[in-house]
Scaffold this motif. Structure first.
Motif, PDB file in Angstrom:
ATOM      1  N   ILE A  35      38.046 -29.416 -24.429  1.00 27.74           N
ATOM      2  CA  ILE A  35      37.114 -30.447 -24.878  1.00 27.74           C
ATOM      3  C   ILE A  35      36.324 -30.003 -26.106  1.00 27.74           C
ATOM      4  CG2 ILE A  35      35.004 -31.697 -24.258  1.00 27.74           C
ATOM      5  CD1 ILE A  35      36.007 -31.694 -21.385  1.00 27.74           C
ATOM      6  N   LYS A  36      35.852 -28.804 -26.099  1.00 22.43           N
ATOM      7  CA  LYS A  36      34.939 -28.339 -27.149  1.00 22.43           C
ATOM      8  C   LYS A  36      35.428 -27.057 -27.786  1.00 22.43           C
ATOM      9  CE  LYS A  36      31.700 -31.508 -26.761  1.00 22.43           C
ATOM     10  NZ  LYS A  36      31.188 -32.315 -27.819  1.00 22.43           N
ATOM     11  N   GLU A  37      34.598 -26.427 -28.551  1.00 21.87           N
ATOM     12  CA  GLU A  37      34.964 -25.264 -29.358  1.00 21.87           C
ATOM     13  C   GLU A  37      34.996 -23.956 -28.586  1.00 21.87           C
ATOM     14  OE1 GLU A  37      31.839 -25.390 -32.182  1.00 21.87           O
ATOM     15  OE2 GLU A  37      32.324 -27.419 -32.776  1.00 21.87           O
ATOM     16  N   GLY A  38      34.869 -23.987 -27.295  1.00 13.75           N
ATOM     17  CA  GLY A  38      34.886 -22.752 -26.526  1.00 13.75           C
ATOM     18  C   GLY A  38      33.522 -22.141 -26.300  1.00 13.75           C
ATOM     19  N   LYS A  39      32.474 -22.820 -26.708  1.00  8.61           N
ATOM     20  CA  LYS A  39      31.106 -22.339 -26.475  1.00  8.61           C
ATOM     21  C   LYS A  39      30.654 -22.935 -25.140  1.00  8.61           C
ATOM     22  CE  LYS A  39      29.893 -22.268 -31.371  1.00  8.61           C
ATOM     23  NZ  LYS A  39      28.981 -22.859 -32.348  1.00  8.61           N
ATOM     24  N   ILE A  40      31.083 -22.296 -24.049  1.00  6.50           N
ATOM     25  CA  ILE A  40      30.899 -22.882 -22.728  1.00  6.50           C
ATOM     26  C   ILE A  40      29.926 -22.049 -21.905  1.00  6.50           C
ATOM     27  CG2 ILE A  40      32.069 -23.664 -20.635  1.00  6.50           C
ATOM     28  CD1 ILE A  40      34.655 -23.734 -22.325  1.00  6.50           C
ATOM     29  N   GLY A  41      28.976 -22.740 -21.291  1.00  9.13           N
ATOM     30  CA  GLY A  41      28.029 -22.092 -20.395  1.00  9.13           C
ATOM     31  C   GLY A  41      28.401 -22.354 -18.955  1.00  9.13           C
ATOM     32  N   TYR A  42      27.870 -21.540 -18.066  1.00  2.00           N
ATOM     33  CA  TYR A  42      28.111 -21.692 -16.635  1.00  2.00           C
ATOM     34  C   TYR A  42      26.774 -21.841 -15.923  1.00  2.00           C
ATOM     35  CZ  TYR A  42      29.247 -20.825 -11.809  1.00  2.00           C
ATOM     36  OH  TYR A  42      29.356 -20.963 -10.443  1.00  2.00           O
ATOM     37  N   ILE A  43      26.678 -22.830 -15.065  1.00  2.00           N
ATOM     38  CA  ILE A  43      25.482 -23.057 -14.251  1.00  2.00           C
ATOM     39  C   ILE A  43      25.919 -23.061 -12.797  1.00  2.00           C
ATOM     40  CG2 ILE A  43      23.610 -24.645 -13.684  1.00  2.00           C
ATOM     41  CD1 ILE A  43      23.924 -25.778 -16.559  1.00  2.00           C
ATOM     42  N   GLY A  44      25.301 -22.219 -11.997  1.00  2.00           N
ATOM     43  CA  GLY A  44      25.687 -22.159 -10.592  1.00  2.00           C
ATOM     44  C   GLY A  44      24.635 -21.483  -9.761  1.00  2.00           C
ATOM     45  N   GLY A  45      25.078 -20.929  -8.673  1.00  2.00           N
ATOM     46  CA  GLY A  45      24.183 -20.250  -7.763  1.00  2.00           C
ATOM     47  C   GLY A  45      24.930 -19.158  -7.041  1.00  2.00           C
ATOM     48  N   SER A  46      24.264 -18.548  -6.108  1.00  2.00           N
ATOM     49  CA  SER A  46      24.876 -17.495  -5.313  1.00  2.00           C
ATOM     50  C   SER A  46      24.294 -17.553  -3.911  1.00  2.00           C
ATOM     51  CB  SER A  46      24.630 -16.132  -5.947  1.00  2.00           C
ATOM     52  OG  SER A  46      23.251 -15.892  -6.085  1.00  2.00           O
ATOM     53  N   SER A  47      25.048 -17.010  -2.980  1.00  2.00           N
ATOM     54  CA  SER A  47      24.533 -16.944  -1.619  1.00  2.00           C
ATOM     55  C   SER A  47      23.589 -15.749  -1.514  1.00  2.00           C
ATOM     56  CB  SER A  47      25.694 -16.798  -0.628  1.00  2.00           C
ATOM     57  OG  SER A  47      26.309 -15.526  -0.778  1.00  2.00           O
ATOM     58  N   GLU A  48      22.961 -15.627  -0.364  1.00  2.00           N
ATOM     59  CA  GLU A  48      22.027 -14.514  -0.169  1.00  2.00           C
ATOM     60  C   GLU A  48      22.731 -13.166  -0.234  1.00  2.00           C
ATOM     61  OE1 GLU A  48      19.778 -15.109   3.408  1.00  2.00           O
ATOM     62  OE2 GLU A  48      19.208 -17.129   2.825  1.00  2.00           O
ATOM     63  N   SER A  49      24.035 -13.143   0.049  1.00  2.00           N
ATOM     64  CA  SER A  49      24.752 -11.867   0.109  1.00  2.00           C
ATOM     65  C   SER A  49      25.477 -11.514  -1.182  1.00  2.00           C
ATOM     66  CB  SER A  49      25.766 -11.912   1.262  1.00  2.00           C
ATOM     67  OG  SER A  49      26.725 -12.923   1.014  1.00  2.00           O
ATOM     68  N   GLU A  50      25.329 -12.344  -2.226  1.00  2.00           N
ATOM     69  CA  GLU A  50      26.034 -12.056  -3.471  1.00  2.00           C
ATOM     70  C   GLU A  50      25.185 -12.442  -4.674  1.00  2.00           C
ATOM     71  OE1 GLU A  50      28.467 -16.268  -3.964  1.00  2.00           O
ATOM     72  OE2 GLU A  50      29.549 -14.539  -3.190  1.00  2.00           O
ATOM     73  N   THR A  51      25.590 -11.923  -5.830  1.00  2.00           N
ATOM     74  CA  THR A  51      24.963 -12.342  -7.077  1.00  2.00           C
ATOM     75  C   THR A  51      25.812 -13.453  -7.675  1.00  2.00           C
ATOM     76  OG1 THR A  51      26.208 -10.853  -8.521  1.00  2.00           O
ATOM     77  CG2 THR A  51      24.204  -9.958  -7.488  1.00  2.00           C
ATOM     78  N   ILE A  52      25.294 -14.122  -8.682  1.00  2.00           N
ATOM     79  CA  ILE A  52      26.071 -15.184  -9.324  1.00  2.00           C
ATOM     80  C   ILE A  52      27.369 -14.624  -9.902  1.00  2.00           C
ATOM     81  CG2 ILE A  52      24.946 -15.037 -11.588  1.00  2.00           C
ATOM     82  CD1 ILE A  52      25.118 -18.148 -11.641  1.00  2.00           C
ATOM     83  N   LEU A  53      27.336 -13.385 -10.361  1.00  2.00           N
ATOM     84  CA  LEU A  53      28.525 -12.768 -10.939  1.00  2.00           C
ATOM     85  C   LEU A  53      29.621 -12.559  -9.903  1.00  2.00           C
ATOM     86  CD1 LEU A  53      26.816 -10.132 -13.261  1.00  2.00           C
ATOM     87  CD2 LEU A  53      27.490 -12.480 -13.798  1.00  2.00           C
TER      88      LEU A  53
END
Length: 164
Positions: A35-53
């Protein structure tokens, strides 16, 4: 709306023991990359036992970005802890910084709707200036203006897999 992944990709991910949510992250990221030029951000969350990564959706996003030869900008990786109000606050902060991607892959439809509303508060056109794609295909997504592009999560299939 959904698109089919190649059989080789699906089989490869299954062989590696990676769950459907990573597949979905890859699928959405490929769609955004087109869709776009590859400048893509990520919005999310994580559970208590993990990080977003460590979240499967983020991992799918990074795999797709790497496969497309696109960098992941850490300034555009936003952990909203699955909270729509926090999501809107963080989007407001990002808008004030002036450093915006051209698209966001958002881990849930509700956070995608919060993202769209926060961008509108800053007179940023979706999808004109920034594309926003969510996950879940909730019924409310079709009532947003513009309608939210979203990936349908196969809940029945996931239930069957979990039961087995």
């Amino acid at each position: 709306m959904t698109t089919a992944m190649t059989a080789a990709m699906v089989l490869g991910l299954i062989a590696c023991g990676i769950t459907d949510t990573i597949e979905e992250g890859i699928e959405l990221s490929y769609r955004l990359e087109m869709i776009k030029e590859g400048k893509i951000g990520y919005i999310g969350g994580s559970s208590e036992s993990e990080t977003i990564l460590e979240s499967f959706r983020y991992q799918g996003f990074t795999i797709a970005m790497q496969s497309a030869g696109l960098p992941v900008n850490p300034d555009w990786v936003i952990n909203c802890e699955w909270d729509e109000e926090l999501c809107a606050e963080k989007i407001h902060e990002l808008c004030q910084s002036g450093d915006l991607p051209t698209a966001f892959f958002v881990g849930s439809d509700l956070m995608a709707i919060a993202t769209m509303n926060a961008l509108a508060d800053h007179q940023i056109s979706v999808p004109g200036q920034i594309s926003v794609v969510g996950m879940s295909d909730i019924e409310m997504a079709r009532f947003t203006t513009p309608a939210l592009t979203t990936l349908q999560v196969p809940m029945e299939q996931l239930g069957i897999i979990a039961a087995n």
